[in-house]
Design a protein around this motif. Sequence first.
Motif, PDB file in Angstrom:
ATOM      1  N   ARG A 134      15.392  30.751   5.918  1.00 50.93           N
ATOM      2  CA  ARG A 134      16.415  30.855   6.962  1.00 50.93           C
ATOM      3  C   ARG A 134      17.813  30.702   6.376  1.00 50.93           C
ATOM      4  N   LEU A 172      10.750  34.963  12.102  1.00 46.22           N
ATOM      5  CA  LEU A 172      11.476  34.275  13.163  1.00 46.22           C
ATOM      6  C   LEU A 172      11.213  34.922  14.514  1.00 46.22           C
ATOM      7  N   THR A 227      11.853  37.485   6.742  1.00 47.65           N
ATOM      8  CA  THR A 227      12.256  36.298   7.498  1.00 47.65           C
ATOM      9  C   THR A 227      12.587  36.662   8.934  1.00 47.65           C
TER      10      THR A 227
END
Length: 304
Positions: A8, A73, A69
């Motif tokens: 992140r 997410l 990512t």
Amino acid sequence: MLELRRLRLLRELSIRGTIAEVADVLSYSPSSVSQQLSQLEDEAGVQLLRRNGRKLALTPQAQVLVAHTEELLGSMERAEADLAATMSNVSGTVRLAVFQTAMLAVMPPVLRKLHDLHPHLRVEMTQHEPEEALHETSARNFDLVIAEQYQGHAAPIFETLDRRHLAHDPIRLALPLLGGEGNADFDRVTSLTEAATLPWVMEPPGAASRHWAEQSCRMAGFEPDVRYETADLQAHVTLVETGTAVALLPDLVWTQFERQLRFVDLDNAPVRTIFTAMRHSSARSPSIAAVRTLVHEQLKNQSA
């Protein structure tokens, strides 16, 4: 094993551009961000960042990780939404970004209704310029945004966001009421062109409304004499009411206030477009959907 928390940070760096900005947004120290990214490089076994002048650039390998990512997410957000949908109560926290007029005219009754219908739901509301708010919603720092855009000045498009039209808000030339003491120059105005010699109040440079207002005046054949700059539309109203300036104001300003001004319709009946946006990955969230639904219902009722 790659750690999601560090991934992140890498994603945030791809959005923000500098470690200092990542640290500021996430309330970390820059040294902590740098350390975590170094550890991510060790975990990945490849170089993720390279120096480009004073800035850090992401390597192709880092871009691959950023893309994955985003998917991770999004999957987590959908999982959280599906889990929340199994609960009997709508709860949790919704982070909402709004522009000023919506905060004043739309949100107070919406917040009251949300409190009555969903007492376990917490709404955190922040005033933001639409372009920044859309960017931050895409970046996952807000869950829902109420935004505006003006003709010839479209708000940025983010593929991650689901946009839904809310309303068209007419814009008119606002002047003090006829017959006020010392208002003879204002009383003669019946069109935008006739306001060319009067003092103006507008939002600061850079705001979409400012760009649109200046272009409207120029298209009418004059450069506006902008003597007063403020993002507070209530201040615009006061300056016009007192015969200090003229302004181009949207109708939504008057939803909660009695009109004490005179209005002149503009050629081509310009409007600003109001819309909401949320991430596609949060579409099934009961809490965000509850806020969005009531916002749309409220503005529809106010426009009726």
